[in-house]
Write a protein that holds these residues in place. Structure first.
Motif, PDB file in Angstrom:
ATOM      1  N   ARG A 123     -55.416   2.414 -48.728  1.00  0.00           N
ATOM      2  CA  ARG A 123     -56.287   3.008 -49.333  1.00  0.00           C
ATOM      3  C   ARG A 123     -56.701   3.243 -51.002  1.00  0.00           C
ATOM      4  NH1 ARG A 123     -61.138   5.797 -47.313  1.00  0.00           N
ATOM      5  NH2 ARG A 123     -62.769   5.579 -49.057  1.00  0.00           N
ATOM      6  N   GLY A 124     -55.401   3.608 -51.373  1.00  0.00           N
ATOM      7  CA  GLY A 124     -55.231   3.757 -52.699  1.00  0.00           C
ATOM      8  C   GLY A 124     -55.495   2.402 -53.465  1.00  0.00           C
ATOM      9  N   TYR A 125     -54.850   1.513 -53.027  1.00  0.00           N
ATOM     10  CA  TYR A 125     -54.881   0.136 -53.651  1.00  0.00           C
ATOM     11  C   TYR A 125     -56.396  -0.374 -53.531  1.00  0.00           C
ATOM     12  CZ  TYR A 125     -53.729  -4.819 -54.608  1.00  0.00           C
ATOM     13  OH  TYR A 125     -53.611  -6.038 -55.074  1.00  0.00           O
ATOM     14  N   LEU A 126     -56.890  -0.070 -52.647  1.00  0.00           N
ATOM     15  CA  LEU A 126     -58.348  -0.542 -52.336  1.00  0.00           C
ATOM     16  C   LEU A 126     -59.316   0.198 -53.319  1.00  0.00           C
ATOM     17  CD1 LEU A 126     -60.223  -2.467 -50.714  1.00  0.00           C
ATOM     18  CD2 LEU A 126     -60.641  -0.458 -49.218  1.00  0.00           C
ATOM     19  N   ILE A 127     -59.024   1.457 -53.510  1.00  0.00           N
ATOM     20  CA  ILE A 127     -59.915   2.210 -54.463  1.00  0.00           C
ATOM     21  C   ILE A 127     -59.855   1.528 -55.704  1.00  0.00           C
ATOM     22  CG2 ILE A 127     -60.090   4.553 -55.531  1.00  0.00           C
ATOM     23  CD1 ILE A 127     -59.401   5.954 -52.773  1.00  0.00           C
ATOM     24  N   GLN A 128     -58.591   1.332 -56.125  1.00  0.00           N
ATOM     25  CA  GLN A 128     -58.320   0.842 -57.740  1.00  0.00           C
ATOM     26  C   GLN A 128     -59.004  -0.501 -57.579  1.00  0.00           C
ATOM     27  OE1 GLN A 128     -57.522   2.704 -60.030  1.00  0.00           O
ATOM     28  NE2 GLN A 128     -56.539   1.442 -61.612  1.00  0.00           N
ATOM     29  N   MET A 129     -58.484  -1.227 -56.936  1.00  0.00           N
ATOM     30  CA  MET A 129     -59.080  -2.777 -56.966  1.00  0.00           C
ATOM     31  C   MET A 129     -60.658  -2.926 -56.909  1.00  0.00           C
ATOM     32  SD  MET A 129     -56.497  -4.382 -57.694  1.00  0.00           S
ATOM     33  CE  MET A 129     -57.252  -6.016 -57.815  1.00  0.00           C
ATOM     34  N   THR A 130     -61.359  -1.938 -56.315  1.00  0.00           N
ATOM     35  CA  THR A 130     -62.872  -2.000 -56.124  1.00  0.00           C
ATOM     36  C   THR A 130     -63.506  -1.072 -57.199  1.00  0.00           C
ATOM     37  OG1 THR A 130     -62.829  -0.389 -54.385  1.00  0.00           O
ATOM     38  CG2 THR A 130     -62.781  -2.779 -53.910  1.00  0.00           C
ATOM     39  N   ASN A 131     -62.661  -0.599 -58.226  1.00  0.00           N
ATOM     40  CA  ASN A 131     -63.408   0.269 -59.369  1.00  0.00           C
ATOM     41  C   ASN A 131     -63.752  -0.411 -60.689  1.00  0.00           C
ATOM     42  OD1 ASN A 131     -63.699   2.205 -60.812  1.00  0.00           O
ATOM     43  ND2 ASN A 131     -61.852   3.247 -61.082  1.00  0.00           N
ATOM     44  N   PRO A 132     -64.982  -0.551 -60.750  1.00  0.00           N
ATOM     45  CA  PRO A 132     -65.414  -1.335 -62.135  1.00  0.00           C
ATOM     46  C   PRO A 132     -64.766  -0.760 -63.313  1.00  0.00           C
ATOM     47  CG  PRO A 132     -67.250  -0.746 -60.464  1.00  0.00           C
ATOM     48  CD  PRO A 132     -66.170   0.067 -59.914  1.00  0.00           C
ATOM     49  N   LYS A 133     -64.563   0.456 -63.327  1.00  0.00           N
ATOM     50  CA  LYS A 133     -64.111   1.103 -64.467  1.00  0.00           C
ATOM     51  C   LYS A 133     -62.639   0.551 -64.647  1.00  0.00           C
ATOM     52  CE  LYS A 133     -62.283   5.454 -66.347  1.00  0.00           C
ATOM     53  NZ  LYS A 133     -62.214   6.810 -66.381  1.00  0.00           N
ATOM     54  N   ALA A 134     -61.856   0.281 -63.628  1.00  0.00           N
ATOM     55  CA  ALA A 134     -60.714  -0.213 -63.935  1.00  0.00           C
ATOM     56  C   ALA A 134     -60.797  -1.563 -64.485  1.00  0.00           C
ATOM     57  CB  ALA A 134     -59.947  -0.320 -62.709  1.00  0.00           C
ATOM     58  N   ALA A 135     -61.371  -2.572 -64.232  1.00  0.00           N
ATOM     59  CA  ALA A 135     -61.739  -3.843 -64.663  1.00  0.00           C
ATOM     60  C   ALA A 135     -61.888  -3.720 -66.266  1.00  0.00           C
ATOM     61  CB  ALA A 135     -62.356  -4.730 -63.944  1.00  0.00           C
ATOM     62  N   LEU A 136     -62.942  -2.894 -66.436  1.00  0.00           N
ATOM     63  CA  LEU A 136     -63.403  -2.867 -67.932  1.00  0.00           C
ATOM     64  C   LEU A 136     -62.319  -2.198 -68.643  1.00  0.00           C
ATOM     65  CD1 LEU A 136     -67.310  -2.033 -67.117  1.00  0.00           C
ATOM     66  CD2 LEU A 136     -66.220  -4.159 -67.666  1.00  0.00           C
ATOM     67  N   SER A 137     -61.660  -1.073 -68.375  1.00  0.00           N
ATOM     68  CA  SER A 137     -60.885  -0.316 -69.011  1.00  0.00           C
ATOM     69  C   SER A 137     -59.594  -1.274 -69.273  1.00  0.00           C
ATOM     70  CB  SER A 137     -60.165   0.770 -68.089  1.00  0.00           C
ATOM     71  OG  SER A 137     -61.237   1.811 -68.088  1.00  0.00           O
ATOM     72  N   TRP A 138     -59.054  -2.252 -68.535  1.00  0.00           N
ATOM     73  CA  TRP A 138     -58.081  -3.005 -68.795  1.00  0.00           C
ATOM     74  C   TRP A 138     -58.268  -3.934 -69.754  1.00  0.00           C
ATOM     75  CZ3 TRP A 138     -53.032  -2.374 -68.491  1.00  0.00           C
ATOM     76  CH2 TRP A 138     -52.739  -1.600 -67.690  1.00  0.00           C
ATOM     77  N   ILE A 139     -59.505  -4.630 -69.818  1.00  0.00           N
ATOM     78  CA  ILE A 139     -60.065  -5.670 -70.973  1.00  0.00           C
ATOM     79  C   ILE A 139     -59.969  -4.769 -72.205  1.00  0.00           C
ATOM     80  CG2 ILE A 139     -61.887  -6.860 -71.905  1.00  0.00           C
ATOM     81  CD1 ILE A 139     -62.816  -7.253 -69.118  1.00  0.00           C
ATOM     82  N   ALA A 140     -60.475  -3.485 -72.208  1.00  0.00           N
ATOM     83  CA  ALA A 140     -60.152  -2.501 -73.709  1.00  0.00           C
ATOM     84  C   ALA A 140     -58.792  -2.552 -73.805  1.00  0.00           C
ATOM     85  CB  ALA A 140     -60.866  -1.529 -73.355  1.00  0.00           C
ATOM     86  N   ILE A 141     -58.110  -2.234 -73.034  1.00  0.00           N
ATOM     87  CA  ILE A 141     -56.621  -1.800 -73.072  1.00  0.00           C
ATOM     88  C   ILE A 141     -55.835  -2.834 -73.672  1.00  0.00           C
ATOM     89  CG2 ILE A 141     -54.359  -1.042 -72.031  1.00  0.00           C
ATOM     90  CD1 ILE A 141     -56.300   0.761 -70.241  1.00  0.00           C
ATOM     91  N   ILE A 142     -55.852  -4.029 -72.957  1.00  0.00           N
ATOM     92  CA  ILE A 142     -55.064  -5.045 -73.469  1.00  0.00           C
ATOM     93  C   ILE A 142     -55.605  -5.745 -74.585  1.00  0.00           C
ATOM     94  CG2 ILE A 142     -54.524  -7.508 -72.765  1.00  0.00           C
ATOM     95  CD1 ILE A 142     -53.733  -6.641 -70.064  1.00  0.00           C
ATOM     96  N   SER A 143     -56.999  -5.671 -74.891  1.00  0.00           N
ATOM     97  CA  SER A 143     -57.351  -6.070 -76.424  1.00  0.00           C
ATOM     98  C   SER A 143     -56.955  -5.251 -77.331  1.00  0.00           C
ATOM     99  CB  SER A 143     -58.921  -6.216 -76.128  1.00  0.00           C
ATOM    100  OG  SER A 143     -59.546  -4.977 -76.046  1.00  0.00           O
ATOM    101  N   LEU A 144     -56.403  -4.060 -77.197  1.00  0.00           N
ATOM    102  CA  LEU A 144     -55.868  -3.292 -78.300  1.00  0.00           C
ATOM    103  C   LEU A 144     -54.549  -3.708 -78.860  1.00  0.00           C
ATOM    104  CD1 LEU A 144     -57.028   0.232 -77.025  1.00  0.00           C
ATOM    105  CD2 LEU A 144     -57.576  -0.665 -79.284  1.00  0.00           C
ATOM    106  N   GLY A 145     -54.016  -4.322 -77.656  1.00  0.00           N
ATOM    107  CA  GLY A 145     -52.426  -4.446 -78.057  1.00  0.00           C
ATOM    108  C   GLY A 145     -52.275  -6.098 -78.291  1.00  0.00           C
ATOM    109  N   LEU A 146     -53.497  -6.943 -77.993  1.00  0.00           N
ATOM    110  CA  LEU A 146     -53.181  -8.342 -78.044  1.00  0.00           C
ATOM    111  C   LEU A 146     -53.755  -8.797 -79.350  1.00  0.00           C
ATOM    112  CD1 LEU A 146     -52.040 -10.394 -75.939  1.00  0.00           C
ATOM    113  CD2 LEU A 146     -54.492 -10.858 -75.381  1.00  0.00           C
TER     114      LEU A 146
END
Length: 213
Positions: A123-146
């Motif tokens: 359930r924890g895995y599913l919550i994270q994988m279906t969380n739109p905020k997670a996808a958008l946050s990762w684009i912002a996070i990785i673009s900071l370091g890339l």
């Protein structure tokens, strides 16, 4: 050694943005809090590990997706940074709005009844994988370091470092919020915490928008 000093500030900024994103309660964090408070520490830990693995999956998908995009369209980095910066500013607005609100966090037990440890992990895995905020946050996070033409080890450092932080911080949530004292303390400090988070999000967003590389 010169390469490390060139990319280290961006990597550390990505780590900082990730920690701030976790500190801002979303569906994943609220689920861990609610499960730990309502069901117990072991169930909260199982859910937290599922969320952490989900976060690792998002990191891998994002870094490979952005790397492939940049390999084909080098100019895409500018668009990614603009999007990431605007999203961080949006998170800053949400944090400041939460700080101004008198409503406390709503951490509740998950619907669907009690589960086995494996069930909470899924359930924890599913919550994270279906969380739109997670996808958008990762684009912002990785673009900071890339940066443009960054070597592979930079992406690996971001992914592995944030995975380690995700495991540690989500487990700390599960452990801390299984105690009534921590729940009360967080409730009292919530508005101040959200104000600090909003400031950090705003700083990271503006830095990303004004970055030249």
């Amino acid at each position: 050694m010169q390469d490390v000093s060139l990319y280290l500030p961006g990597i550390l900024l990505a780590y900082s943005a990730f920690m701030v994103a976790i500190a801002s309660p979303g569906p994943n964090v609220l689920a861990v809090m609610g499960t730990s408070m309502s069901v117990g520490r072991s169930s909260g830990i199982s859910l937290a590990m599922g969320v952490a693995i989900g976060s690792f999956t998002w990191a891998l998908l994002t870094i490979f997706g952005l790397s492939a995009l940049l390999a084909t369209y080098a100019s895409a980095l500018l668009a990614i940074k603009i999007f990431g910066g605007l999203y961080l500013l949006w998170l800053a607005y949400k944090s400041f709005k939460s700080a101004a609100s008198r409503h406390d966090i709503e951490a509740r037990e998950l619907a669907g009844g009690r589960r086995s440890p494996a069930g909470y992990f899924r359930r924890g895995y599913l919550i994270q994988m279906t969380n739109p905020k997670a996808a958008l946050s990762w684009i912002a996070i990785i673009s900071l370091g890339l940066k443009e033409d960054a070597p592979l080890w930079v992406g690996a450092a971001i992914v592995l470092g944030t995975f380690a932080l995700s495991v540690i911080i989500h487990l700390l949530y599960a452990l801390a919020f299984s105690t009534p004292v921590m729940v009360r303390l967080y409730g009292k400090a919530r508005r101040g915490i959200q104000g600090i988070l909003g400031t950090v999000f705003a700083f990271a967003g503006l830095r990303l928008l004004t970055s030249r590389s």
